[in-house]
Design a protein around this motif. Structure first.
Motif, mmCIF file in Angstrom:
data_model
loop_
_atom_site.group_PDB
_atom_site.id
_atom_site.type_symbol
_atom_site.label_atom_id
_atom_site.label_comp_id
_atom_site.label_asym_id
_atom_site.label_seq_id
_atom_site.Cartn_x
_atom_site.Cartn_y
_atom_site.Cartn_z
ATOM 1 N N THR A 116 5.850 -5.613 -1.663
ATOM 2 C CA THR A 116 4.830 -4.617 -2.215
ATOM 3 C C THR A 116 4.331 -4.440 -0.529
ATOM 4 O O THR A 116 4.386 -5.044 0.325
ATOM 5 N N ALA A 117 3.011 -2.889 -0.270
ATOM 6 C CA ALA A 117 2.437 -3.167 0.271
ATOM 7 C C ALA A 117 1.166 -2.009 0.576
ATOM 8 O O ALA A 117 1.001 -1.371 -0.737
ATOM 9 N N ALA A 118 0.513 -1.759 1.762
ATOM 10 C CA ALA A 118 -1.167 -1.768 0.528
ATOM 11 C C ALA A 118 -0.724 0.476 0.951
ATOM 12 O O ALA A 118 -0.180 0.392 1.711
ATOM 13 N N GLY A 137 -2.043 0.506 -3.990
ATOM 14 C CA GLY A 137 -1.257 -0.538 -3.518
ATOM 15 C C GLY A 137 0.368 0.117 -4.211
ATOM 16 O O GLY A 137 1.124 1.268 -4.777
ATOM 17 N N ARG A 138 1.470 0.298 -3.472
ATOM 18 C CA ARG A 138 2.584 0.475 -3.229
ATOM 19 C C ARG A 138 3.881 -0.565 -3.423
ATOM 20 O O ARG A 138 3.910 -2.026 -2.663
ATOM 21 N N ILE A 139 5.136 0.211 -3.998
ATOM 22 C CA ILE A 139 5.999 -0.925 -4.532
ATOM 23 C C ILE A 139 7.398 -0.284 -3.821
ATOM 24 O O ILE A 139 7.834 0.674 -4.296
ATOM 25 N N ASP A 140 7.898 -0.959 -3.760
ATOM 26 C CA ASP A 140 8.996 -0.183 -2.979
ATOM 27 C C ASP A 140 10.546 -0.340 -3.720
ATOM 28 O O ASP A 140 11.003 -2.230 -4.104
ATOM 29 N N CYS A 153 12.999 4.400 -2.948
ATOM 30 C CA CYS A 153 11.986 4.474 -3.931
ATOM 31 C C CYS A 153 10.241 4.334 -3.121
ATOM 32 O O CYS A 153 10.792 2.667 -3.423
ATOM 33 N N SER A 154 9.770 4.682 -3.160
ATOM 34 C CA SER A 154 8.824 4.455 -3.060
ATOM 35 C C SER A 154 7.386 5.254 -3.969
ATOM 36 O O SER A 154 7.731 5.551 -4.175
ATOM 37 N N ALA A 159 -3.901 -0.350 -8.077
ATOM 38 C CA ALA A 159 -3.395 -1.297 -7.152
ATOM 39 C C ALA A 159 -3.527 -2.608 -7.652
ATOM 40 O O ALA A 159 -2.730 -3.552 -8.193
ATOM 41 N N GLY A 160 -4.525 -2.530 -8.762
ATOM 42 C CA GLY A 160 -4.860 -3.331 -9.454
ATOM 43 C C GLY A 160 -3.989 -4.148 -10.727
ATOM 44 O O GLY A 160 -4.003 -4.769 -11.318
#
Length: 250
Positions: A116-118, A137-140, A153-154, A159-160
């Motif tokens: 995960t990332a911002a 937020g980001r999930i890869d 995939c991103s 984010a919550g």
């Protein structure tokens, strides 16, 4: 001025208004557009509306957004829009009776969560969802049907929701099904776009291809049944492993 009580959303009206100004030659190819604050003041709308309108024009290939520099008119690239019957493929990977997504590579079944990332400030997800980067937020993930890497995939979303979605994603192996589980309602397509790129130093080893290998890019927004955007997705797919076919007849 823009029609505030019409059926067309303000951001789309603004995008259409700017498109007409560009088509009329008021802004030539390579010219800078007014800034977000200037456009917001001129059209009496908020900056999120301007940002959404910019996203529409960016997807249409009309403008180029250069972070920290400005927004510029592109040399026009031909574009074909395909309008899908909303009663057909509207649902994004509907979960089955047991909550599991269909066993189809197109459903983007996740092999593993990469991390995960911002969200990036000023990135495409920020424009597509019309939300500040601090709220996203980001999930890869990696999609690998039959063990063969197919796509990286991103997903950008609230984010919550990320801490709640991750366990459901591990269980369902599909983000739409995971959101269905967490939110209690189905996930539908809003729009999808296709383009191409080359595998970079990050994606190439994950997909098992050399740097520069052709990738098909499929990106877009998925939403709740009422049209509220839920996430922006960008898939980088091996160009030698998958093709999309549009059927124009039943």
């Amino acid at each position: 001025m823009l029609q505030r009580h019409g059926t067309v959303p303000l951001y789309r009206q603004l995008a259409q208004r700017l498109q007409r100004r560009i088509d009329a030659g008021e802004f030539a190819a390579g010219a800078a557009l007014p800034s977000e604050p200037e456009l917001a003041a001129h059209y009496a709308v908020n900056r999120l509306t301007v940002r959404q309108a910019m996203g529409e024009l960016d997807r249409a290939g009309t403008i180029e957004i250069r972070r920290g520099i400005g927004t510029f008119v592109r040399t026009r690239v031909p574009q074909v829009s395909v309008h899908v019957n909303p009663r057909s493929q509207a649902v994004d990977a509907p979960p089955g009776p047991d909550g599991a997504p269909p066993p189809d590579p197109q459903a983007a079944r996740v092999e593993r969560v990469l991390g995960t990332a911002a969200a990036d400030e000023g990135g495409e997800a920020v424009r597509a969802l019309a939300r500040p980067a601090a709220e996203l937020g980001r999930i890869d993930t990696l999609v690998a049907p039959d063990g063969r890497p197919l796509a990286v995939c991103s997903y950008w979303l609230d984010a919550g929701l990320v801490p709640e979605v991750l366990p459901a994603l591990e269980a369902t192996a599909n983000l739409a099904a995971a959101l269905h589980q967490v939110l209690g309602h189905r996930v539908e397509y809003d729009w999808r776009a296709f383009s191409a790129t080359a595998a970079d130093l990050t994606d190439a080893p994950l997909l098992g291809v050399p740097t520069g290998h052709p990738l098909l890019v499929r990106e877009g927004v998925s939403c709740a049944p009422d049209g509220t955007p839920l996430y922006f997705v960008r898939r980088r797919i091996r160009g030698d492993a998958l093709r999309f076919v549009l059927h124009y007849r039943d």
